[in-house]
Design an enzyme around this catalytic site. Structure first.
Site, short mmCIF file in Angstrom:
data_model
loop_
_atom_site.label_atom_id
_atom_site.label_comp_id
_atom_site.label_asym_id
_atom_site.label_seq_id
_atom_site.Cartn_x
_atom_site.Cartn_y
_atom_site.Cartn_z
N HIS A 37 11.92 28.85 42.97
CA HIS A 37 11.53 28.69 44.32
C HIS A 37 12.07 27.12 44.62
CE1 HIS A 37 8.65 26.28 42.06
NE2 HIS A 37 8.01 27.11 41.53
N ALA A 38 11.59 26.61 45.72
CA ALA A 38 12.06 25.12 46.13
C ALA A 38 11.70 24.11 45.09
CB ALA A 38 11.57 24.87 47.30
N GLY A 39 10.86 24.26 44.19
CA GLY A 39 10.57 23.20 43.11
C GLY A 39 11.64 23.26 42.27
N HIS A 40 12.08 24.46 41.59
CA HIS A 40 13.21 24.80 41.02
C HIS A 40 14.35 23.92 41.46
CE1 HIS A 40 10.41 27.96 39.25
NE2 HIS A 40 10.59 27.37 38.35
N GLN A 80 5.65 31.98 24.50
CA GLN A 80 4.52 31.32 24.92
C GLN A 80 3.37 31.77 25.96
OE1 GLN A 80 7.76 29.33 27.58
NE2 GLN A 80 6.25 28.93 29.05
N GLY A 125 9.61 19.97 35.59
CA GLY A 125 8.86 19.54 36.81
C GLY A 125 7.44 18.81 36.28
N GLU A 126 6.93 17.80 37.23
CA GLU A 126 5.64 17.22 36.80
C GLU A 126 4.40 18.04 36.95
OE1 GLU A 126 5.65 13.35 38.57
OE2 GLU A 126 6.90 12.50 36.99
N LYS A 127 4.56 19.17 37.65
CA LYS A 127 3.56 19.95 37.82
C LYS A 127 3.00 20.55 36.49
CE LYS A 127 3.82 24.32 39.36
NZ LYS A 127 3.08 25.24 38.37
N SER A 164 4.76 27.24 42.78
CA SER A 164 4.71 28.03 41.50
C SER A 164 5.12 29.52 41.45
CB SER A 164 3.20 27.92 41.18
OG SER A 164 3.02 28.91 39.77
#
Length: 282
Positions: A34-37, A61, A147-149, A185
């Site tokens: 998504h846009a975060g990536h 994981q 990412g800091e998320k 997410s």
């Protein structure tokens, strides 16, 4: 852009680039981009000569096999986004390629990995360290972007790099949000329309708590967030902790640390969502 499925081909390609003096950036992902990536890839493209994006849903994981099965897999759409953003290579291996035999390595970075996600998802960070260390050895990047998320994950990866002496610069990238505040997410795709609206109360509560914290104690801010989520329809709080941004240990007073972060995990229906807010920044 080239799509690669084997470690052998990946190494052969990168050996050529490295021998030409090219700097290599790596963006590890589990796909469903998504846009975060995209923001991570944009920065990697700006700072490196060659950018590799891994697209691999890592089974080690997941402590909940149902969560693994439900995790979205959208390689074709991912490749379209990555080509648009200027990535050079997409590494999308099979599970058998990455784990030809079980990875029995154990990673322990207490107390970073024993609190919050480490407490509620036993084995999760061991799996994260297994796959990220493998990717670092396969790609040998100069820089890697996260990412800091996934705030706790970023802290643990920094510690792993330090302890394993990987010659890699770890770059943390800010949370990317929808215009209404919801943290981006891959799991958001699993939310129904009604749940998507309900999930907005997570970021709304965090933003409000930052203002609330200016005139209230840590304990009062903790209670404010817990009560706000409890009063929100469709949401169930797993944890909310106000911690030192480096040690990830709980604080009691705002002056306990110069870097304070509130980390939260909430179930919206059966979708587990994480977010965080910085109360004090370095």
């Amino acid at each position: 852009m080239k799509l690669i499925h084997t470690i052998k081909e990946l190494r052969a390609e990168l050996d050529i680039q490295r021998s030409a003096g090219k700097k290599i950036g790596l963006v590890p992902t589990m796909g469903a981009l998504h846009a975060g990536h995209a923001s991570l890839v944009k920065l990697a493209v700006a700072e490196n000569d060659v950018v590799v994006v891994s697209d691999f849903v890592n089974p080690t994981q997941f402590n909940d096999q149902n969560d693994l099965l439900k995790y979205p897999r959208t390689l074709e759409a991912d490749c379209e986004l990555l080509e648009k953003e200027g990535a050079d290579y997409v590494f999308a291996p099979s599970v058998e390629e990455v784990y030809p035999e079980p990875d029995t390595r154990q990673f322990s970075y207490a107390p970073l990995d024993t609190v919050m996600e480490g407490k509620y998802r036993p084995g999760h960070f061991n799996g994260v360290c297994q796959i990220v260390s493998k990717l670092f050895m396969m790609v040998e990047p100069d820089k890697a972007y996260f990412g800091e998320k996934d705030f706790q994950q970023l802290a643990i990866i920094r510690e792993m790099v330090k302890q394993m002496a990987f010659p890699i610069q770890i770059v943390g990238c800010p949370i990317v949000r929808e215009s209404d505040g919801l943290a981006l997410s891959s799991r958001n795709a699993r939310l129904s329309d009604a749940e998507r609206v309900q999930a907005l109360n997570i970021s709304k509560t965090l933003f409000n708590s930052k203002e609330f914290a200016l005139s209230h104690s840590v304990a009062e801010t903790q209670a404010y967030v817990e009560e706000s989520i409890a009063d929100s329809e469709g949401l169930e709080l797993e944890y909310f902790e106000i911690v030192d941004g480096l040690t990830l240990q709980k604080i009691s007073n705002w002056d306990d640390s110069a870097y304070v972060v509130g980390c939260i995990t909430v179930y919206c229906g059966d979708v587990r969502l994480i977010d965080n807010i910085k109360y004090k920044e370095q």
